[in-house]
Design a protein around this motif. Sequence first.
Motif, PDB file in Angstrom:
ATOM      1  N   VAL A 118       1.674  -0.885   9.798  1.00 37.83           N
ATOM      2  CA  VAL A 118       1.293  -0.207   8.556  1.00 37.83           C
ATOM      3  C   VAL A 118       2.128  -0.721   7.389  1.00 37.83           C
ATOM      4  CG1 VAL A 118       1.201   2.024   7.382  1.00 37.83           C
ATOM      5  CG2 VAL A 118       0.501   1.839   9.775  1.00 37.83           C
ATOM      6  N   PHE A 119       3.425  -0.899   7.614  1.00 38.33           N
ATOM      7  CA  PHE A 119       4.324  -1.401   6.567  1.00 38.33           C
ATOM      8  C   PHE A 119       3.846  -2.758   6.055  1.00 38.33           C
ATOM      9  CE2 PHE A 119       8.010  -3.548   4.864  1.00 38.33           C
ATOM     10  CZ  PHE A 119       8.743  -2.560   4.245  1.00 38.33           C
ATOM     11  N   GLN A 120       3.529  -3.654   6.969  1.00 36.77           N
ATOM     12  CA  GLN A 120       3.090  -4.988   6.572  1.00 36.77           C
ATOM     13  C   GLN A 120       1.701  -4.977   5.949  1.00 36.77           C
ATOM     14  OE1 GLN A 120       3.622  -7.157  10.260  1.00 36.77           O
ATOM     15  NE2 GLN A 120       5.679  -7.825   9.652  1.00 36.77           N
ATOM     16  N   GLU A 121       0.861  -4.044   6.382  1.00 35.35           N
ATOM     17  CA  GLU A 121      -0.474  -3.929   5.782  1.00 35.35           C
ATOM     18  C   GLU A 121      -0.375  -3.538   4.310  1.00 35.35           C
ATOM     19  OE1 GLU A 121      -4.511  -1.209   6.362  1.00 35.35           O
ATOM     20  OE2 GLU A 121      -3.105  -1.456   8.027  1.00 35.35           O
ATOM     21  N   ILE A 122       0.463  -2.556   4.002  1.00 36.81           N
ATOM     22  CA  ILE A 122       0.657  -2.147   2.609  1.00 36.81           C
ATOM     23  C   ILE A 122       1.313  -3.266   1.808  1.00 36.81           C
ATOM     24  CG2 ILE A 122       1.819  -0.499   1.098  1.00 36.81           C
ATOM     25  CD1 ILE A 122      -0.540   0.655   2.628  1.00 36.81           C
ATOM     26  N   HIS A 123       2.262  -3.958   2.416  1.00 34.49           N
ATOM     27  CA  HIS A 123       2.910  -5.087   1.735  1.00 34.49           C
ATOM     28  C   HIS A 123       1.890  -6.172   1.393  1.00 34.49           C
ATOM     29  CE1 HIS A 123       6.083  -7.886   0.644  1.00 34.49           C
ATOM     30  NE2 HIS A 123       5.513  -8.791   1.423  1.00 34.49           N
ATOM     31  N   LEU A 124       0.963  -6.424   2.318  1.00 37.27           N
ATOM     32  CA  LEU A 124      -0.078  -7.425   2.066  1.00 37.27           C
ATOM     33  C   LEU A 124      -0.967  -7.004   0.907  1.00 37.27           C
ATOM     34  CD1 LEU A 124      -1.687  -9.983   2.879  1.00 37.27           C
ATOM     35  CD2 LEU A 124      -2.961  -8.522   4.469  1.00 37.27           C
ATOM     36  N   TYR A 125      -1.359  -5.747   0.874  1.00 35.73           N
ATOM     37  CA  TYR A 125      -2.220  -5.255  -0.202  1.00 35.73           C
ATOM     38  C   TYR A 125      -1.563  -5.452  -1.570  1.00 35.73           C
ATOM     39  CZ  TYR A 125      -5.180  -2.932   3.280  1.00 35.73           C
ATOM     40  OH  TYR A 125      -6.014  -2.663   4.325  1.00 35.73           O
ATOM     41  N   ARG A 126      -0.241  -5.312  -1.602  1.00 32.87           N
ATOM     42  CA  ARG A 126       0.449  -5.382  -2.897  1.00 32.87           C
ATOM     43  C   ARG A 126       0.782  -6.811  -3.320  1.00 32.87           C
ATOM     44  NH1 ARG A 126       4.836  -0.378  -2.961  1.00 32.87           N
ATOM     45  NH2 ARG A 126       3.352   1.307  -2.575  1.00 32.87           N
ATOM     46  N   THR A 127       0.870  -7.726  -2.389  1.00 30.48           N
ATOM     47  CA  THR A 127       1.357  -9.063  -2.725  1.00 30.48           C
ATOM     48  C   THR A 127       0.319 -10.164  -2.577  1.00 30.48           C
ATOM     49  OG1 THR A 127       2.159  -9.368  -0.449  1.00 30.48           O
ATOM     50  CG2 THR A 127       3.704  -8.429  -2.062  1.00 30.48           C
TER      51      THR A 127
END
Length: 250
Positions: free
Chosen positions: A65-74
């Motif tokens: 989940v952490f990496q999924e949100i990071h991907l959405y933002r970057t």
Amino acid sequence: MPEDSPPRDAPPPTDEPQEPTEPTNPKKSAASPSIRSRLLALARVPVLLAGLAVTVLGFVRFVDVFQEIHLYRTVPTCATPAARPGALCATVESGRVTEQWKEPGDGSTTYKLTVARETAPVRSYMVGQAFYEDVSPGTVVELKILRGKVLEVSYHGHRARALNFPWLKWIEFSVVIGAGVALVLAGGYLDELVQLVGMLAVTAAVTAVATAIGAAVLITVQWPLVISLAIGAALWLLAVYTGHRTIEES
């Protein structure tokens, strides 16, 4: 009868040496562990390992989940200098504002727009006041899209990030981590498991709620993953210690 004569009922004296009798030790039988206690001791290790395995699974889900949100933002937009050839990038699609409204709150106002897309149903987005005041129903805005999800709404320099929090995954790993804490504690108190079922269930529930709150903060803030994991591991150990102290004092 003379005083020095032996009593009539006394056995005749014998010259054969008698073996000394060993003193009985009442604790000897208690010192040897029962079969039940041995089985419980053997079962502690697999239960503890199961608790650790469940906890690791929960942390793996948290990382996803952490990496999924990071991907959405970057993730960069396709056809821009930031997008490398062959790398994942977000596409841009046009949308049209169909409705806008305000939601007064405690000391602040929330501004929202409803945007229609050609390839998906309409959806509402929260925007800033300046964004809200510069558009009206019928205004065409740009949507940044990745894997069918709108990541961002923009219009003439105004940008509003869409909320794409994976709520189900968030609930899942919070419950799993709470169950991991309960299993680890159960492994340490197998001989009292029947009496502690209710307390362990409460511990799992409280840990799951605390995990959900803490994870939401870490995922939103997006500190480096190593730091977030270190904080999560420290809080997990604190949960285990707190559960242990609660059981000991009950």
